[in-house]
Enzyme design. Structure first.
Site, PDB file in Angstrom:
ATOM      1  N   ASP A   6       0.847  -1.190   0.000  1.00  0.00           N
ATOM      2  CA  ASP A   6       0.000   0.000   0.000  1.00  0.00           C
ATOM      3  C   ASP A   6       0.885   1.243   0.000  1.00  0.00           C
ATOM      4  O   ASP A   6       1.791   1.367   0.836  1.00  0.00           O
ATOM      5  CB  ASP A   6      -0.902  -0.009   1.245  1.00  0.00           C
ATOM      6  CG  ASP A   6      -2.006   1.040   1.192  1.00  0.00           C
ATOM      7  OD1 ASP A   6      -1.730   2.184   0.793  1.00  0.00           O
ATOM      8  OD2 ASP A   6      -3.141   0.704   1.567  1.00  0.00           O
ATOM      9  N   GLU A  37      -2.856   7.366 -11.137  1.00  0.00           N
ATOM     10  CA  GLU A  37      -4.128   7.513 -11.829  1.00  0.00           C
ATOM     11  C   GLU A  37      -5.164   6.879 -10.930  1.00  0.00           C
ATOM     12  O   GLU A  37      -5.455   5.689 -11.024  1.00  0.00           O
ATOM     13  CB  GLU A  37      -4.078   6.861 -13.215  1.00  0.00           C
ATOM     14  CG  GLU A  37      -5.269   7.249 -14.089  1.00  0.00           C
ATOM     15  CD  GLU A  37      -6.566   6.623 -13.633  1.00  0.00           C
ATOM     16  OE1 GLU A  37      -7.326   7.309 -12.901  1.00  0.00           O
ATOM     17  OE2 GLU A  37      -6.820   5.468 -13.971  1.00  0.00           O
ATOM     18  N   GLU A  65     -12.765   8.307  -5.721  1.00  0.00           N
ATOM     19  CA  GLU A  65     -12.065   7.049  -5.459  1.00  0.00           C
ATOM     20  C   GLU A  65     -10.860   7.272  -4.548  1.00  0.00           C
ATOM     21  O   GLU A  65      -9.913   6.488  -4.535  1.00  0.00           O
ATOM     22  CB  GLU A  65     -11.665   6.383  -6.781  1.00  0.00           C
ATOM     23  CG  GLU A  65     -12.873   5.934  -7.590  1.00  0.00           C
ATOM     24  CD  GLU A  65     -12.529   5.139  -8.828  1.00  0.00           C
ATOM     25  OE1 GLU A  65     -11.339   4.836  -9.027  1.00  0.00           O
ATOM     26  OE2 GLU A  65     -13.451   4.829  -9.600  1.00  0.00           O
TER      27      GLU A  65
END
Length: 284
Positions: A67, A83, A92
């Site tokens: 992560d 992105e 998001e």
């Protein structure tokens, strides 16, 4: 003043399209780079490792399974590429992810993207609203307290104005909050029944390079994102020349981010999705 190789970190690398694009850019600029491809999805990590083994020019790529918010980078990056955009720009969790990754960006480093802006306009879309009410989010209150990614076909826009709602800049060195509030007024140009709002984003990648689904700056040929539809609990009839005043919040707690929205004109409405009760976006 640095010497090559320059450090590029692709955060949220997926199956490698941005890694490949970074390598192409380095070849065009005739510079050596070291690329870290950070990705937490195990299947995508497998694809990245396969590309590193089999594709020419990938020998300078290090695949990092993990992560971006917790990875400990071995050096500072000259460029961070991501992105993580949704149809409303930040839906998001791009702001939270890039904020978590910027700790390994050099003080004079560059973030791609540099900024993105979410925008809104009222929309009349009876079929879409009816579909949402019939159980698009599983039934109950959530159906009209959830925003949907849609390709508007049978829709009418009673206002010519599309107004900016939320903006985010990167890097966010001060780690200013990603909570937002906006009040947007629209004057209707024709009698209409408003069923909700259409949402878009416009993103500055670097300098003059941008990607956008905003109708006024739309990136021709791009079909990776469709607009968002934020429904109203009850459609509102508006006469030509009247004003619809909307209120928008982006909020968070330790576990999730959510949007809330409401009207105050032509008449007040209850806040939709308060506390993220119907449509939370998980942080964990």
């Amino acid at each position: 003043g640095r010497s090559a190789p320059f450090c590029v970190m692709v955060v949220g690398a997926g199956r490698g399209p941005l890694v490949a694009a970074s390598l192409r850019a380095a070849r065009r600029a005739d510079v050596m780079v070291q690329v870290f491809a950070v990705e937490k999805n195990p299947n995508a990590v497998h694809a990245l490792r396969h590309r590193r083994r089999t594709e020419e020019g990938w020998n300078c790529v290090e695949v990092v399974p993990g992560d971006m918010r917790t990875w400990q980078a071995p050096r500072k990056a000259d460029v961070i590429v991501s992105e993580l955009l949704g149809s409303f720009g930040d839906n998001e969790l791009s702001p939270e992810c890039i904020d978590g990754a910027q700790r390994f960006l050099a003080d004079d480093g560059v973030s791609i993207p540099q900024s993105y802006t979410a925008s809104l306009t009222p929309v009349s879309a009876p079929g879409l609203w009816a579909d949402a009410r019939r159980g698009a989010a599983g039934g109950g209150l959530a159906d009209l307290e959830t925003a949907y990614v849609v390709n508007f076909h049978h829709a009418f826009y009673p206002c010519s104005k599309i107004k900016d709602c939320f903006n985010f800049q990167h890097p966010n060195w001060a780690l200013e909050t990603n909570d937002r509030f906006a009040e947007l007024d629209f004057e209707t140009e024709v009698d209409s029944l408003v069923h909700g709002f259409a949402g878009y984003f416009d993103c500055v990648l670097y300098g003059s390079a941008r990607i956008s689904i905003h109708p006024e700056t739309f990136s021709v040929g791009m079909f990776s994102w469709f607009p968002m539809f934020f429904p109203l609990q009850n459609p509102v009839f508006l006469r030509k020349g009247s004003t619809i005043r909307s209120h928008w919040w982006r909020r968070h707690d330790a576990r999730q981010v959510w949007y809330e929205w409401a009207l105050s004109d032509p008449s007040p409405t209850p806040v939709q999705n308060p506390g993220g009760r119907s449509w939370p976006i998980g942080l964990l």
